[in-house]
Design an enzyme around this catalytic site. Structure first.
Site, PDB file in Angstrom:
ATOM      1  N   ARG A 368      -5.421   3.115  -6.578  1.00 23.78           N
ATOM      2  CA  ARG A 368      -4.902   1.960  -7.307  1.00 23.78           C
ATOM      3  C   ARG A 368      -5.889   1.329  -8.271  1.00 23.78           C
ATOM      4  O   ARG A 368      -5.488   0.665  -9.194  1.00 23.78           O
ATOM      5  CB  ARG A 368      -4.388   0.895  -6.331  1.00 23.78           C
ATOM      6  CG  ARG A 368      -3.165   1.377  -5.600  1.00 23.78           C
ATOM      7  CD  ARG A 368      -2.447   0.267  -4.857  1.00 23.78           C
ATOM      8  NE  ARG A 368      -1.546   0.897  -3.907  1.00 23.78           N
ATOM      9  CZ  ARG A 368      -1.823   1.061  -2.640  1.00 23.78           C
ATOM     10  NH1 ARG A 368      -2.948   0.594  -2.145  1.00 23.78           N
ATOM     11  NH2 ARG A 368      -0.979   1.683  -1.845  1.00 23.78           N
ATOM     12  N   VAL A 369      -7.189   1.501  -8.041  1.00 23.92           N
ATOM     13  CA  VAL A 369      -8.117   0.862  -8.976  1.00 23.92           C
ATOM     14  C   VAL A 369      -9.000   1.862  -9.706  1.00 23.92           C
ATOM     15  O   VAL A 369      -9.633   1.531 -10.687  1.00 23.92           O
ATOM     16  CB  VAL A 369      -9.023  -0.174  -8.263  1.00 23.92           C
ATOM     17  CG1 VAL A 369      -8.206  -1.293  -7.695  1.00 23.92           C
ATOM     18  CG2 VAL A 369      -9.879   0.480  -7.215  1.00 23.92           C
TER      19      VAL A 369
END
Ligand SMILES: Nc1ncnc2c1ncn2[C@@H]1O[C@H](COP(=O)(O)OP(=O)(O)OP(=O)(O)O)[C@@H](O)[C@H]1O
Ligand SMILES: [Mg+2]
Length: 512
Positions: A368-369
């Protein structure tokens, strides 16, 4: 001149005076007693002033941590020398919480959760002691994750990139290569300055030995710490292992360095915690886990962070591992961990059986990052890859029934098979950024579509030497290199096309 006896008399008089001046008051100590003990936990009475998490000393050498404070009795987890504790033994509070040695002296060592050596080496001369349970860095002390952490595993670096300070879960059934990915990531750091901490929780001694052996053989063991709570260690010691490892890792993060922390694995950690809690007669919740199981894992993983420049700019990347049963991602502990972390790498047992190793299921995995932190040289080449690969997997299902397909579909499938073959990677053969860029460029430029599938492995094996002879600056690329210039890309493409032709030619002439 004074004689020896004079000197002695002077010294004796001085000592008497000093002793006379020292106040020797009566000391008040509360002594409790062990009510019952067994299976790694103890109930203790008579110490009403005990605080939560305080260490208690049981006569005979055992140490216990107070985890349940009730009126009349205290529930404790035994951390050490558990067999020396007996019912009726006197107990004293220490006023201390559990601390472990931290610092440079630990690098290259194998220790248990209390920092005692397990590798036969000498005692550890620690710089300082740090509590095992510490609060996570505050939001204002954090920076955004923006620096890549290469794993050396192409499928991950291309489609699920990790950033320094990220928490990425590695999840899958038993024996699907979870530990292998973590170990490859540690080995890859031989070419970086990242400090690696590997925490083994409830693992078989033979599995731990394999990991340590692999890192010693292929990696940079002098920059690694192994914190081991084996399956036969006291449950309390296994329970504390990830926290101790995290404290050891945090020390380097706070000194401004980048640290990788592998927690292998948190499913076993949850099981040990459940065992302790049930023995302490805490009320069981879902799947008999205690109610605070989410809290203890999130509290641990929140300690992973990228610190702001004012705090030194260090980072702690966490790679927790979790085991699923029959691929069930929606079981209690897996869903907890998925929601705590910044993404998961899901390993599919079916892919593993089909010899697609590492068995990463790209469709069910996410980072996600890390996307923002992908190495600049890799990013433009990997952008469309995930989509192309997903498209291929969908189409391939149809061809299994022997459907006739049109030319365009056939080409997508042939290309997809090349992607899959390039993503297949043996253990310990970690790739540098330069090699990854070369492989991705070969895919993007469709240079491999004419190479027979079974020769893709040979292409990969010969790549390094080939580039070293023809395009050495391509091998120099690293995490901080900018994207390839169009001239650089053209030169690299030319060298790769020649290699593809050479490899394909060998197969036609029947060689190799
Ligand atoms: N990329 C790979 N190529 C070839 N073999 C692999 C690869 N990855 C893992 N293996 C093999 O698969 C087996 C299982 O790997 P590993 O021990 O890493 O799995 P695991 O999921 O950690 O297992 P466990 O659930 O027991 O912890 C090992 O024998 C390992 O050598
Ligand atoms: Mg494993």
């Amino acid at each position: 001149m004074t004689s020896l006896t004079d000197t002695f008399h002077q010294w004796a008089a001085h000592s008497r005076e000093r002793i006379g001046r020292t106040p020797l008051e009566p000391r008040l100590a509360r002594i409790g007693r062990v009510l019952q003990v067994g299976d790694g936990v103890a109930m203790i009475a008579g110490l009403p002033d005990t605080r939560l998490d305080e260490l208690l000393e049981i006569e005979g050498g055992a140490v216990a941590q107070a985890v349940d404070l009730a009126e009349g009795s205290i529930g404790c987890v035994l951390l050490d020398e558990a067999d020396k504790a007996a019912a009726g033994s006197p107990v004293q509070g220490t006023g201390e919480v559990m601390r472990v040695p931290v610092g440079e002296a630990l690098l290259g060592r194998v220790v248990d959760a209390l920092g005692r050596p397990l590798d036969g080496g000498g005692a550890i001369a620690a710089q300082s002691l740090s509590p095992v349970d510490r609060p996570a860095p505050a939001i204002v002390d954090r920076a955004l994750v923006d620096t890549p952490l290469s794993t050396g595993v192409l499928v991950i670096d291309a489609t699920l990139p990790l950033g320094r300070g990220q928490r990425e879960l590695i999840i899958g059934d038993r024996a699907t290569g979870k530990t292998a990915i973590a170990v490859d990531t540690i080995i890859r750091q031989r070419a970086s300055d990242v400090v690696c901490v590997y925490a083994a929780i409830g693992q078989k001694a033979s599995s731990v030995a394999r990991v340590i052996d692999a890192v010693r053989r292929y990696g940079a063991p002098e920059r690694c710490i192994f914190v081991v709570g084996e399956a036969d260690a006291a449950p309390g010691l296994q329970w504390i292992t990830p926290y101790a490892a995290c404290s050891m890792a945090e020390h380097f993060m706070e000194a401004g360095r980048d640290v990788l922390l592998v927690l292998d694995d948190l499913t076993k950690h949850a099981a040990v915690y459940r065992e302790i809690s049930l023995l302490l007669r805490r009320p069981p919740g879902r799947e008999a886990y205690p109610g605070d199981i989410f809290y203890i894992h999130s509290r641990l993983l929140e300690r992973a962070a990228k610190l702001s420049a004012e705090r030194g700019g260090g980072s702690l990347t966490a790679l927790p591992i979790a085991e699923t049963q029959a691929g069930n991602l929606s079981a209690y502990i897996p869903t907890n961990l998925i929601s705590i972390t910044d993404g998961q790498i899901y390993l599919d047992p079916r892919l593993f059986q089909e010899n697609q190793k590492p068995a990463v299921d790209v469709g069910r995995s996410v980072s996600r990052v890390g996307g923002k932190a992908q190495a600049a040289a890799v990013k433009p080449l990997a952008e469309s890859l995930r989509l192309e690969y997903a498209q291929f997997l969908e189409l391939e299902v149809f061809t299994r029934f022997g459907t006739l397909v049109d030319e365009r579909t056939r080409r997508i499938i042939e290309h997809g098979r090349r992607i899959r073959a390039v993503f297949t990677q043996p253990q310990f053969a970690v790739l540098t950024v330069g090699e990854e860029v070369a492989l991705l460029l070969a895919l993007a430029e469709r240079l491999l579509d004419e190479v027979p599938l079974e020769r893709i492995g040979a292409f990969r094996e010969r790549l390094r030497d080939w580039l070293a002879a023809r395009q050495p600056d391509a091998l120099e690329l690293d995490d901080s290199s900018p994207a390839l210039s169009s001239a650089g890309r053209a030169r690299l493409r030319e060298a790769l096309a020649a290699l593809a032709q050479a490899v394909a030619g060998e197969s036609r002439s029947g060689g190799a």
